[in-house]
Design an enzyme around this catalytic site. Structure first.
Site, PDB file in Angstrom:
ATOM      1  N   ASP A 101      17.677 -24.831  37.281  1.00  0.00           N
ATOM      2  CA  ASP A 101      18.344 -24.958  38.569  1.00  0.00           C
ATOM      3  C   ASP A 101      18.662 -23.596  39.185  1.00  0.00           C
ATOM      4  O   ASP A 101      19.059 -23.520  40.352  1.00  0.00           O
ATOM      5  CB  ASP A 101      19.630 -25.772  38.413  1.00  0.00           C
ATOM      6  CG  ASP A 101      19.362 -27.167  37.886  1.00  0.00           C
ATOM      7  OD1 ASP A 101      18.326 -27.738  38.261  1.00  0.00           O
ATOM      8  OD2 ASP A 101      20.172 -27.676  37.090  1.00  0.00           O
TER       9      ASP A 101
ATOM     10  N   ASP B  40      12.374 -33.672  37.873  1.00  0.00           N
ATOM     11  CA  ASP B  40      13.809 -33.811  37.625  1.00  0.00           C
ATOM     12  C   ASP B  40      14.277 -35.238  37.900  1.00  0.00           C
ATOM     13  O   ASP B  40      14.980 -35.851  37.075  1.00  0.00           O
ATOM     14  CB  ASP B  40      14.580 -32.825  38.506  1.00  0.00           C
ATOM     15  CG  ASP B  40      15.682 -32.109  37.738  1.00  0.00           C
ATOM     16  OD1 ASP B  40      15.683 -32.197  36.498  1.00  0.00           O
ATOM     17  OD2 ASP B  40      16.526 -31.459  38.372  1.00  0.00           O
TER      18      ASP B  40
END
Length: 482
Positions: free
Chosen positions: A393, A333
């Site tokens: 997420d 990420d």
């Protein structure tokens, strides 16, 4: 020089009079716009999109006097267009672009003699303005300050925490059923046949992250083709996930259990109707996915079902695998958000480009929870009318929460790991929103969610003196799984 987002407020002459707002890009280094309509000055709009205004001879004499003028982009610089418009008496210059809106940039010193506001607007918005408001339109420009907080984040927060908590709880219920099956030798084989879970090992975790990296890079270079593959996969996977979620609920209802027999197999009639409903929901979303007024609701429902089913189905065998998965995806990420801008030609991160649709592609990846922004701002009009949270997420920390719940079931620890990790996830989400509000730029949520959940789970295991068992997984898992 970076571009700034603003709003063009248009008022029509039709009865009853209508108004509408459109996105503009301007440069605050050249001109300052009022923050509200109270201090804005309206000008009649002169549509000259038939010309690019690279020469004063292209327009009739006096047609620009005290007006807001819109011309097409191209053939000459913004500075040349601005000087011609100003010399002809225009009070505002709008430059229509058929391509994606980009920053207006040039040397500041070259524009010292230019006093009229200059803004870039989509050509499609000019066309819409005439169709919606008529040919006689008055316009003004203003740039309201960005809101410190948007209440759509509260909705995103509730959806994310609810999905993680429910997914973890569902995984624990499945684990409890496994334990009961083990206690009854006659049901063991039956339970194994029904088991649909997939267990991640450290090797498969590394392979999974590598596939994610390759897929993201492929999307960056071949987005306009692969986006339809992702949409198709999402429709299929979300329909199956919605079916699994609703079938689990329907299974608890003791009514309407009539069955039919086909090909030596029996199936409940209500499950046939349920399957048809789930397929229809996915098809309706696929057809109307670009309808912003309501399609986001259907996408969020399908997305929540997808995340729930993923969290319940994919099993982490131990905390070691969780640390490897969450750690690698955290690096993934951060790299694709913060590091890739130094590599790409346009200076944009690969993650942001793929999420927004490279090169202004109208098709968006259906891998996010979307909630319309509730606070009015220029960003709402320009390119971010929704608050977004990626499925990753939710799923990635959700796998750790699910492992904590199963570990609670296996060790009889009264849900202490599950509750602690869920609270840590909620704290991580709040921290993400706080940093988002302070920095006013998109954040990789895993940067905050991963440390919060991993550290909390580790502290609970250390405090209860169960770190070794928590790290390696329970003896039960090793004992009964083949």
């Amino acid at each position: 020089v970076a571009g700034d987002e603003g709003i063009l407020h248009a008022s029509g002459s039709r009865e009853p009079p209508g108004t509408k707002d459109y996105c503009i890009i301007y440069n605050s280094k050249w001109v300052s716009l009022p923050e509200s309509l109270d201090n804005a000055t309206f000008r009649p709009l002169e549509n000259l999109t038939s010309t690019v205004l690279c020469s004063s001879s292209e327009v009739p004499s006096g047609s620009m006097k005290d007006k807001a003028v819109v011309v097409m982009r191209g053939n000459c610089t913004f500075l040349e267009k601005a000087r011609i418009a100003q010399n002809l008496g225009a009070k505002m210059l709008l430059i229509a672009s058929k391509s994606r809106l980009s920053a207006i940039s040039d040397n500041k010193t070259d524009f010292e003699d230019v006093t009229l506001p200059i803004a870039l607007i989509r050509y499609n918005d000019i066309v819409d303005m005439q169709l919606t408001l008529g040919n006689e339109v008055n316009v003004t420009l203003y740039s309201p300050p960005l809101p410190e907080f948007d209440y759509s984040m509260v909705v995103i927060f509730l959806i994310a925490v609810f999905t993680v908590a429910l997914g973890g709880y569902w995984s624990g219920v499945a684990e409890l059923e496994n334990l009961k099956a083990i206690a009854s030798p006659g049901e063991r084989e039956t339970r194994r046949k029904k088991e649909e879970n997939v267990t991640f090992t450290p090797v498969t975790v590394i392979l999974f992250v590598a596939i994610c990296c390759v897929m993201l890079v492929l999307l960056y270079f071949f987005y306009k083709w692969l986006v339809y593959v992702i949409i198709s996969v999402f429709c299929l996977a979300s329909a199956m996930s919605l079916y699994n979620c609703l079938a689990a609920l329907i299974g608890e209802i003791p009514f309407g259990q009539c069955r039919i027999t086909c090909c030596n197999k029996t199936i409940e009639v209500r499950l046939i109707f349920l399957a048809a409903f789930c397929v229809a929901a996915a098809v309706v979303w696929a057809v109307f996915r670009n309808e912003d007024r309501w399609a986001w609701i259907l996408q969020d429902i399908l997305g929540v079902a997808f995340c729930l089913n993923f969290i319940k189905t994919l099993k982490m065998p131990n905390f070691k695998s969780c640390v490897i998965l969450l750690g690698l995806l955290l690096l993934y990420d951060v790299f694709f958000v913060f590091i890739t801008p130094f590599i790409t030609k346009n200076g944009a991160s690969i993650m942001v480009e793929v999420a927004a649709g490279p090169f202004g592609n109208s098709e968006k990846l259906p891998v996010v929870i979307r909630v319309p922004r509730l606070e009015h701002s220029a960003s709402t009009l320009c390119d971010l009318p929704f608050s977004l949270l990626g499925f990753g997420d939710i799923i990635v920390p959700g796998l750790l929460v699910a492992y904590c719940r199963r570990f609670d079931v296996q060790t009889g620890s009264s849900s202490v790991y599950y509750i602690s990790c869920t609270i840590a996830y909620a704290v991580g989400m709040v921290l993400t929103f706080v940093v988002l509000a302070l920095m006013k730029m998109g954040q990789p949520a895993l940067l905050y969610l991963v440390p919060c959940t991993l550290i909390t789970s580790s502290l609970v295991a250390w405090r209860r003196k169960e770190m070794k068992k928590f790290w390696k997984g329970s003896n039960y898992q090793v004992g009964w799984m083949p």
